[in-house]
Write a protein that holds these residues in place. Structure first.
Motif, PDB file in Angstrom:
ATOM      1  N   SER A   1      -4.932  15.928 -33.049  1.00  0.00           N
ATOM      2  CA  SER A   1      -5.393  17.150 -32.232  1.00  0.00           C
ATOM      3  C   SER A   1      -4.332  18.093 -32.211  1.00  0.00           C
TER       4      SER A   1
ATOM      5  N   GLN B   1      -6.835  23.439 -31.558  1.00  0.00           N
ATOM      6  CA  GLN B   1      -7.573  24.537 -32.231  1.00  0.00           C
ATOM      7  C   GLN B   1      -8.562  23.620 -33.068  1.00  0.00           C
ATOM      8  N   TYR B   2     -10.019  24.192 -33.208  1.00  0.00           N
ATOM      9  CA  TYR B   2     -10.778  23.219 -33.826  1.00  0.00           C
ATOM     10  C   TYR B   2     -10.678  23.538 -35.282  1.00  0.00           C
TER      11      TYR B   2
ATOM     12  N   ARG C   1     -15.269  31.056 -40.428  1.00  0.00           N
ATOM     13  CA  ARG C   1     -15.487  29.958 -39.302  1.00  0.00           C
ATOM     14  C   ARG C   1     -17.005  29.379 -39.536  1.00  0.00           C
TER      15      ARG C   1
ATOM     16  N   VAL D   1     -19.313  23.545 -31.471  1.00  0.00           N
ATOM     17  CA  VAL D   1     -17.987  24.407 -31.290  1.00  0.00           C
ATOM     18  C   VAL D   1     -17.864  25.262 -32.661  1.00  0.00           C
TER      19      VAL D   1
ATOM     20  N   ALA E   1     -15.404  26.454 -35.541  1.00  0.00           N
ATOM     21  CA  ALA E   1     -14.042  25.891 -36.051  1.00  0.00           C
ATOM     22  C   ALA E   1     -13.723  26.729 -37.335  1.00  0.00           C
TER      23      ALA E   1
ATOM     24  N   ALA F   1     -12.801  16.501 -39.694  1.00  0.00           N
ATOM     25  CA  ALA F   1     -12.498  17.224 -38.338  1.00  0.00           C
ATOM     26  C   ALA F   1     -11.137  16.711 -37.481  1.00  0.00           C
ATOM     27  N   ASN F   2     -10.572  17.594 -36.780  1.00  0.00           N
ATOM     28  CA  ASN F   2      -9.599  17.107 -35.874  1.00  0.00           C
ATOM     29  C   ASN F   2     -10.284  16.645 -34.660  1.00  0.00           C
TER      30      ASN F   2
ATOM     31  N   ASP G   1      -9.751  17.240 -31.637  1.00  0.00           N
ATOM     32  CA  ASP G   1     -10.459  18.036 -30.576  1.00  0.00           C
ATOM     33  C   ASP G   1     -11.684  18.271 -30.867  1.00  0.00           C
ATOM     34  N   ILE G   2     -12.403  18.254 -32.158  1.00  0.00           N
ATOM     35  CA  ILE G   2     -13.692  18.777 -32.394  1.00  0.00           C
ATOM     36  C   ILE G   2     -14.504  17.468 -31.736  1.00  0.00           C
TER      37      ILE G   2
ATOM     38  N   GLU H   1     -14.940  17.391 -28.122  1.00  0.00           N
ATOM     39  CA  GLU H   1     -15.580  18.341 -27.389  1.00  0.00           C
ATOM     40  C   GLU H   1     -17.046  18.087 -27.959  1.00  0.00           C
TER      41      GLU H   1
ATOM     42  N   ARG I   1      -9.958  30.772 -31.962  1.00  0.00           N
ATOM     43  CA  ARG I   1     -11.152  31.397 -33.043  1.00  0.00           C
ATOM     44  C   ARG I   1     -10.468  32.350 -34.324  1.00  0.00           C
TER      45      ARG I   1
END
Lengths: 342, 342
Positions: free
Chosen positions: A28, A31-32, A51, A61, A63, A78-79, A81-82, A85, A133
């Motif tokens: 994590s 940031q996405y 993005r 989201v 990213a 994907a990390n 955080d994604i 979310e 972003r």
């Protein structure tokens, strides 16, 4: 005619949307971030650092895209955080499509060409910094451009205000609230540890946040930590201040003006700090300070070399403070040798 | 005294070295990347975007550090480039320690302050760009600083020369070798597809590399690809040129002046190109060109707005070419409308 146009747009969007299996990168980062294969990037029409919109079950989201090789073409890394979310599990299929370019990037490009920014433009940039972003390239360009172009006093005020508005704020419902800050650069500074208890003992409120050092032996927060815990959250800070009038805590544990923390991450490796006025004033504004003393050490080894430069910088702090509703006093101090037993 | 010093240094190094289990991030990116937990970064004394040395069984790489959360403190995430280079398998234990800061970063910081660079300094920067030792922040700062500071003609020559020396070169052992290039900015340009066959048919050697477009509909390489394969490797290019005198290939499949490709990745999202003279001249030098025509479209919609600016830019190409041993002629052409049936 309008109908045709509409259909055309839909077709383009479907053509650039892809269903892909999501794989967890296992960390994590605040940031996405996604990583896709270079062939998939070409197919989607996105370049590295642009993005994508990742959507799943009604959630989405935006990213930043990292492009790599040897990734299966139906897989997106994907990390966490994604995954959190979107509330999606590894192996599930998500939708990927190119995301529109944030308006703030247009403003950063304007800034690169020397254009002064309005408050709305600064606010858009700061919001996109906070929400992750902007890519590192875009954020670095903003910082480096500002290093060369400088900032007008309006821009200093705009950045301070936008940084305050995009972060947490300490609400004490008291006045006056005192604060102090040194722009630093001189080793051995322990002023905070002496001044804060004195001010608090006199009945004034002083919610002081400080930074840690990473490469130097100790920052104020590290020094205080020898005596007391410094990693308080904002509710704990409020509790301590309401009880004792003062606090000495590590600012990094709070979410006061978080845009500033991200800007510093870029400034540090380049050893430049063009945002230092908004950086400092945003942190003061976030704790609701009404009366602030800024210490400006002056001397050949310090950040500010001459008294003349010191006066110049003092005017920025005083004027930006005035616009933010703070009364600021600057002290030009002797910065040619370490302070106390360093 | 010297002995004590030696022991002291060893102790510090051991203190900052950690054995960690390596986990594969599952992609390859052409740069060594690791991700570690923020607590591990503090323990090692490295900040995000700094570098660590990862070693295993006598092999070592220097990797850029990404800091994240929720990673077990004995685990290091690494991309495939690292696992391959170290010949290590997921789950094995590797040694991690902070790596010294590359000298090139000092030179980039000098450049930020306006200092002109020597050839050795430029060479160190270009080598570190190619080997992926610079973080995106450092590379972006170099590009943005150059956007503001400009480049002296010496620096243009130094960057061109260093870019050529750090990449592959097409060795044809023939003279003269002709080449052409347009600085671009006008849609519909199909000159290469007409000029190259004519030159080759007259008995002159012209090994032409072109770029693809990503966001615009087509670059020259894309246009040529309608008729013939363009993704040749350097041996295939040599074979084709020795047989037919000319080629039209995609430059991105070769490793000619790879520093340039990395710089462009930063320039593109910012819509600036302060390295365009070294970029172009390095690619020409890499194919061994002795005689080069540079097309400079001039017009309100083009990159170069006025004839005066065109003359100015032409002088740079001619002089940098002369120093690289090339004879360069510049053509200022009409750039106010698309070329041919665009």
């Amino acid at each position: 005619m309008n109908l045709y146009k509409g259909i055309h747009i839909i077709v383009i969007q479907l053509g650039n949307m892809k269903k892909m299996r999501i794989k967890n990168l296992g960390f994590s980062s605040g940031q996405y971030l996604v990583v896709i294969d270079d062939s998939v990037a070409v197919e989607l029409g996105v370049r590295p650092h642009e993005r994508v919109k990742v959507s799943y079950n009604g959630r989405e989201v935006v990213a930043i895209v990292n492009v790599a090789r040897n990734i299966p073409s139906n897989m997106i890394l994907a990390n966490e955080d994604i995954l959190e979310e979107l509330n999606v599990k590894e192996g599930d299929y998500v939708n990927i499509e190119p995301a529109p370019i944030p308006l703030s990037i247009k403003y950063i490009k304007d800034r690169l060409r020397g254009v002064r920014l309005s408050y709305d433009e600064v606010k858009a940039i700061v919001e996109d910094i906070v929400s992750g972003r902007l890519s590192e390239i875009e954020l670095t360009a903003l910082v480096t451009a500002t290093h060369y172009l400088g900032m007008s006093i309006e821009e200093m005020y705009y950045f301070s205000k936008a940084m305050i508005e995009t972060g947490e704020r300490l609400e004490l419902n008291k006045k006056p609230i005192l604060d102090k800050h040194s722009i630093g650069g001189v080793p051995g500074d322990k002023t905070t540890m002496i001044v804060v208890p004195i001010i608090a003992s006199l009945g004034y409120v002083i919610p002081k946040t400080s930074s840690r050092a990473i490469t130097s032996p100790a920052g104020t927060a590290d020094r205080v930590e020898v005596l007391a815990p410094v990693e308080l959250n904002i509710d704990e800070v409020r509790e301590v201040v309401l009880k004792t009038n003062g606090c000495m805590v590590w600012g990094g544990a709070l979410q006061l003006a978080p845009a500033d923390d991200k800007i510093i991450q870029v400034e540090y490796p380049l050893a430049i700090d063009p945002f230092f006025v908004p950086s400092i004033m945003a942190k003061k504004g976030s704790v609701g300070a009404t009366h602030v003393v800024i210490d400006i050490p002056v001397g050949r080894g310090a950040k500010v070399k001459t008294i003349g430069d010191g006066h110049y910088i003092a005017r920025y702090f005083i004027e930006v403070g005035r616009r933010l509703g703070m009364q600021v006093v600057c002290a030009l101090t002797y910065g040619e040798e370490p302070i106390g037993y360093a």
